[in-house]
Design a protein around this motif. Sequence first.
Motif, PDB file in Angstrom:
ATOM      1  N   ARG A  82       0.862  -1.177  -0.013  1.00 18.95           N
ATOM      2  CA  ARG A  82       0.060  -0.067   0.046  1.00 18.95           C
ATOM      3  C   ARG A  82       0.890   1.169   0.045  1.00 18.95           C
ATOM      4  N   LEU A  83       2.044   1.219   0.773  1.00 18.71           N
ATOM      5  CA  LEU A  83       2.757   2.426   0.966  1.00 18.71           C
ATOM      6  C   LEU A  83       3.577   2.574  -0.427  1.00 18.71           C
ATOM      7  N   SER A  84       3.976   1.405  -1.169  1.00 19.45           N
ATOM      8  CA  SER A  84       4.766   1.666  -2.244  1.00 19.45           C
ATOM      9  C   SER A  84       3.724   2.159  -3.522  1.00 19.45           C
ATOM     10  N   GLN A  85       2.574   1.489  -3.563  1.00 17.92           N
ATOM     11  CA  GLN A  85       1.698   1.906  -4.291  1.00 17.92           C
ATOM     12  C   GLN A  85       1.307   3.414  -4.388  1.00 17.92           C
ATOM     13  N   ARG A  86       1.194   3.983  -3.310  1.00 17.87           N
ATOM     14  CA  ARG A  86       1.012   5.523  -2.894  1.00 17.87           C
ATOM     15  C   ARG A  86       2.066   6.257  -3.415  1.00 17.87           C
ATOM     16  N   ILE A  87       3.213   5.777  -3.343  1.00 18.48           N
ATOM     17  CA  ILE A  87       4.430   7.096  -3.441  1.00 18.48           C
ATOM     18  C   ILE A  87       4.668   6.607  -4.941  1.00 18.48           C
ATOM     19  N   LEU A  88       4.453   5.218  -5.539  1.00 15.75           N
ATOM     20  CA  LEU A  88       4.845   5.353  -7.004  1.00 15.75           C
ATOM     21  C   LEU A  88       3.692   6.233  -7.777  1.00 15.75           C
ATOM     22  N   ALA A  89       2.526   6.170  -7.430  1.00 14.65           N
ATOM     23  CA  ALA A  89       1.759   7.030  -7.862  1.00 14.65           C
ATOM     24  C   ALA A  89       2.015   8.708  -7.951  1.00 14.65           C
ATOM     25  N   ALA A  90       2.383   9.151  -6.570  1.00 14.88           N
ATOM     26  CA  ALA A  90       3.015  10.312  -6.766  1.00 14.88           C
ATOM     27  C   ALA A  90       4.330  10.581  -7.357  1.00 14.88           C
ATOM     28  N   HIS A  91       4.932   9.521  -7.405  1.00 13.72           N
ATOM     29  CA  HIS A  91       6.305   9.562  -8.371  1.00 13.72           C
ATOM     30  C   HIS A  91       5.931  10.046  -9.805  1.00 13.72           C
ATOM     31  N   GLU A  92       5.103   9.066 -10.184  1.00 16.36           N
ATOM     32  CA  GLU A  92       4.839   9.108 -11.611  1.00 16.36           C
ATOM     33  C   GLU A  92       4.070  10.304 -12.049  1.00 16.36           C
ATOM     34  N   ALA A  93       3.285  10.918 -11.057  1.00 14.34           N
ATOM     35  CA  ALA A  93       2.496  12.114 -11.429  1.00 14.34           C
ATOM     36  C   ALA A  93       3.362  13.372 -11.156  1.00 14.34           C
ATOM     37  N   ASP A  94       4.626  13.239 -10.765  1.00  9.49           N
ATOM     38  CA  ASP A  94       5.365  14.348 -10.436  1.00  9.49           C
ATOM     39  C   ASP A  94       4.723  15.339  -9.464  1.00  9.49           C
ATOM     40  N   ASP A  95       4.056  14.796  -8.389  1.00 12.52           N
ATOM     41  CA  ASP A  95       3.128  15.470  -7.309  1.00 12.52           C
ATOM     42  C   ASP A  95       4.063  16.683  -6.747  1.00 12.52           C
ATOM     43  N   PRO A  96       3.488  17.829  -7.060  1.00 11.06           N
ATOM     44  CA  PRO A  96       4.334  19.181  -6.360  1.00 11.06           C
ATOM     45  C   PRO A  96       4.369  19.239  -4.873  1.00 11.06           C
ATOM     46  N   GLU A  97       3.303  18.439  -4.166  1.00 12.55           N
ATOM     47  CA  GLU A  97       3.322  18.352  -2.880  1.00 12.55           C
ATOM     48  C   GLU A  97       4.274  17.681  -2.221  1.00 12.55           C
ATOM     49  N   GLN A  98       5.071  16.922  -2.786  1.00 12.49           N
ATOM     50  CA  GLN A  98       6.243  15.991  -2.404  1.00 12.49           C
ATOM     51  C   GLN A  98       7.315  16.942  -2.602  1.00 12.49           C
ATOM     52  N   GLN A  99       8.092  17.200  -1.303  1.00 11.69           N
ATOM     53  CA  GLN A  99       9.361  17.860  -1.445  1.00 11.69           C
ATOM     54  C   GLN A  99      10.174  17.360  -0.399  1.00 11.69           C
ATOM     55  N   GLU A 100      11.712  17.530  -0.907  1.00 13.34           N
ATOM     56  CA  GLU A 100      12.630  17.053   0.127  1.00 13.34           C
ATOM     57  C   GLU A 100      12.447  17.932   1.475  1.00 13.34           C
ATOM     58  N   GLU A 101      12.698  17.467   2.636  1.00 15.04           N
ATOM     59  CA  GLU A 101      12.605  18.166   3.859  1.00 15.04           C
ATOM     60  C   GLU A 101      14.124  18.377   4.326  1.00 15.04           C
ATOM     61  N   TYR A 102      15.128  18.005   3.540  1.00 12.98           N
ATOM     62  CA  TYR A 102      16.480  18.289   4.067  1.00 12.98           C
ATOM     63  C   TYR A 102      17.393  18.332   2.535  1.00 12.98           C
ATOM     64  N   PRO A 103      18.271  18.833   2.742  1.00 16.20           N
ATOM     65  CA  PRO A 103      19.224  18.784   1.516  1.00 16.20           C
ATOM     66  C   PRO A 103      20.124  17.511   1.821  1.00 16.20           C
ATOM     67  N   TYR A 104      20.383  16.853   0.586  1.00 24.93           N
ATOM     68  CA  TYR A 104      21.077  15.437   0.490  1.00 24.93           C
ATOM     69  C   TYR A 104      22.361  15.750  -0.340  1.00 24.93           C
ATOM     70  N   TYR A 105      22.134  16.143  -1.533  1.00 26.53           N
ATOM     71  CA  TYR A 105      23.372  16.455  -2.496  1.00 26.53           C
ATOM     72  C   TYR A 105      23.476  17.849  -2.435  1.00 26.53           C
TER      73      TYR A 105
END
Length: 248
Positions: A82-105
């Motif tokens: 269930r978690l994977s499906q929800r994240i994959l859907a957001a990934h494929e849709a380029d959901d703008p609500e999903q943003q990094e909360e800390y810099p990695y690179y």
Amino acid sequence: MPPRVRPSYPGDTLNDGGDLIMRAMCDVFEAIETRRAVRAFRPDPVPRETVEAILDLAARAPSGSNIQPWKVWVVTGAAKERLSQRILAAHEADDPEQQEEYPYYPDRWEEPYLARRRQLGLALYGLLGIAKGDNAAMKRQFGRNYSFFGAPVGLILTIDRSLNQGSWFDLGTFLQSILLAARGFGLDTCPQQAFAKFNRLIRAELAIPESQVVACGIALGHADPQAPENQLHTPREPRAAFATFVES
């Protein structure tokens, strides 16, 4: 309180006195040498008792003033799917609500880090037959992170938002301890910072408090030896390139 009883592990035997002796499937040197980021797993289940034993061992990781700043959320079965499906859907849709909360690179790549990153990308995508510039195929491959590359167990590591950089070092020692303990059970892993981008979604799905930063995920299971991406062996810089001995 009664004394804590250690669970039995694969390879355990009894000595002449009847005491249980743990026999890891590889020693610590072999675990360090053979640990790698596996990007394709077999579906073979991993017993909960094994996951618990790995976490018990990893909890011995050092931390400043023994504050032990880590938390782990273990997902398997329907919850993981269930978690994977929800994240994959957001990934494929380029959901703008999903943003990094800390810099990695880094904000700007410089050498030698840029060359090393490019070398890894070319090697991995070459094994997968993905041509340079094929952004759609690259996005699909990156999206496999969110199914934990097919592993039966997914871990989400978090850290309290109130803590500073030093505690992130501690989290790293805990992360590495999980990876090495898994090798002791003959298992493979892939640490995955990719999950941090979907921190809001993950926090909602797993009821993780806002006070916790979603730091990374870990895929845990048995590597698929036939998968081409698992033929990747990343080079390491020689000791002379990073170590300085000051003797006088």
